[in-house]
Design an enzyme around this catalytic site. Structure first.
Site, PDB file in Angstrom:
ATOM      1  N   HIS A  93       5.304 -10.263  11.398  1.00 18.38           N
ATOM      2  CA  HIS A  93       4.479  -9.338  10.621  1.00 18.38           C
ATOM      3  C   HIS A  93       3.402  -8.758  11.535  1.00 18.38           C
ATOM      4  O   HIS A  93       2.866  -9.445  12.401  1.00 18.38           O
ATOM      5  CB  HIS A  93       3.843 -10.056   9.425  1.00 18.38           C
TER       6      HIS A  93
ATOM      7  N   GLU B 163       7.946  -1.740   8.922  1.00 13.52           N
ATOM      8  CA  GLU B 163       6.620  -1.590   8.340  1.00 13.52           C
ATOM      9  C   GLU B 163       5.721  -0.787   9.276  1.00 13.52           C
ATOM     10  O   GLU B 163       5.168  -1.355  10.239  1.00 13.52           O
ATOM     11  CB  GLU B 163       5.995  -2.965   8.116  1.00 13.52           C
TER      12      GLU B 163
ATOM     13  N   ASN C 155       4.751 -10.363  -0.180  1.00 16.57           N
ATOM     14  CA  ASN C 155       3.995 -11.075   0.847  1.00 16.57           C
ATOM     15  C   ASN C 155       2.578 -11.246   0.316  1.00 16.57           C
ATOM     16  O   ASN C 155       1.797 -10.302   0.314  1.00 16.57           O
ATOM     17  CB  ASN C 155       4.000 -10.269   2.155  1.00 16.57           C
TER      18      ASN C 155
ATOM     19  N   SER D 138       2.347   0.035   1.675  1.00 17.49           N
ATOM     20  CA  SER D 138       1.830   0.678   0.459  1.00 17.49           C
ATOM     21  C   SER D 138       2.943   1.091  -0.500  1.00 17.49           C
ATOM     22  O   SER D 138       2.869   2.158  -1.117  1.00 17.49           O
ATOM     23  CB  SER D 138       0.930   1.868   0.815  1.00 17.49           C
TER      24      SER D 138
ATOM     25  N   GLY E 261      -1.375  -1.629   3.647  1.00 12.09           N
ATOM     26  CA  GLY E 261      -2.665  -1.875   3.004  1.00 12.09           C
ATOM     27  C   GLY E 261      -3.612  -0.692   3.039  1.00 12.09           C
ATOM     28  O   GLY E 261      -4.789  -0.809   2.726  1.00 12.09           O
TER      29      GLY E 261
ATOM     30  N   LYS F 190       0.270 -12.920   1.546  1.00 13.07           N
ATOM     31  CA  LYS F 190      -0.722 -13.098   2.626  1.00 13.07           C
ATOM     32  C   LYS F 190      -1.650 -14.271   2.277  1.00 13.07           C
ATOM     33  O   LYS F 190      -1.200 -15.240   1.662  1.00 13.07           O
ATOM     34  CB  LYS F 190      -1.482 -11.794   2.869  1.00 13.07           C
TER      35      LYS F 190
ATOM     36  N   GLU G  95       0.374  -8.157  11.150  1.00 14.88           N
ATOM     37  CA  GLU G  95      -0.918  -8.855  11.161  1.00 14.88           C
ATOM     38  C   GLU G  95      -0.865 -10.064  12.097  1.00 14.88           C
ATOM     39  O   GLU G  95      -1.842 -10.386  12.771  1.00 14.88           O
ATOM     40  CB  GLU G  95      -1.304  -9.260   9.718  1.00 14.88           C
TER      41      GLU G  95
END
Ligand code: PEP
Length: 248
Positions: free
Chosen positions: A93, A165, A9, A211, A171, A11, A95
């Site tokens: 996702h 996730e 991904n 991660s 991250g 992003k 985010e």
């Protein structure tokens, strides 16, 4: 046997030129037979797709809209993705859930549209640190599945990919432990078996994201219920992404 999948991904990273170099390097250096997927920004999708021609590596959009078409400035529909021959789309996702306030109901609509247009949804679920600390993560994940994908027919559900996730690991450099990952993946599979049946649950690929790096991928992927990874930061470097893809 379930499909082993390693999906990157990107992003909102990489210019077209940087993206092209990265895809070329991944294509030239990956010789394994796991399914690799590159989740690229909308602007890059056709370039990535064309560059990957002749390889088994596939491209994914990072999002789609929950309506079929209309006055939604700046959005991209599933039928547009289908018309560009994009095979996968990441849906839900964390985010997007956080910054774009996407709800479980909207995600259900996206999943439906994606399947209608013959795209494979990579459906993301996962809990915040706060939910985990309250020990509500199992119920949280179950609710996300119930509200966004468990309305699907068995036939359609069998087509999707799930990515677990934990938000606290995305991250952050903090990874779920091998035990934490296996425990939730087994829970997800058990819930799928309860909703559908064990054959469907046993056939679904459940990816871990958060991660995941070359130095921890092998132990994470060794778990019985972890079928690969959704990779953020490490998918931006060809050697790291390929090392992760070779970690089965
Ligand atoms: C992600 O955003 O899907 C992700 C897993 O990111 P990272 O690998 O950078 O934690």
């Amino acid at each position: 046997m379930r499909k082993h999948i390693v999906a990157g991904n990107w992003k909102m990273n990489n210019s077209i030129q940087e993206g092209l170099e990265l895809v070329k390097a991944i294509k030239a250096n990956y010789a394994g037979d796991n399914q690799l997927i590159i989740g690229a920004p909308f602007l890059h999708l056709s370039m990535v797709n064309e560059t990957l021609e002749g390889s088994s590596i596939a491209v994914a959009a990072q999002n789609c809209h929950h309506e079929e078409s209309g006055a939604f400035t700046g959005e991209i529909s599933t039928s547009m993705l289908a018309s560009a021959n994009i095979p996968y789309v990441i849906i839900g996702h964390s985010e997007r859930r956080e910054y774009n306030h996407e709800t479980n109901a909207q995600l259900a609509a996206k999943v439906d549209l994606a399947l209608k247009d013959k795209l494979i949804p990579i459906f993301c679920c996962g809990e915040s640190l706060e939910i985990r600390e309250k020990e509500q993560h199992f119920n949280w994940i179950t609710a996300q599945l119930k509200e966004s994908v468990f309305h699907l027919t068995a036939e359609n559900f069998a087509k999707i990919v799930i990515a677990y996730e934990p938000i606290w690991a995305i991250g952050t450099g903090v990874t779920a432990s091998v035990e934490q990952a296996q425990e939730i993946h087994a829970h997800i599979r058990k819930e799928i078996a309860r909703q559908y049946d064990t054959a469907i649950a046993d056939g679904i690929s459940i990816l871990y994201g958060g991660s995941c790096k070359p130095d921890n991928a092998q132990e994470l992927f060794a778990n019985a219920d972890v079928d690969g990874g959704l990779i953020g930061g490490a998918s931006l470097k060809a050697d790291e992404f390929i090392a992760i893809a070779n970690s089965f």
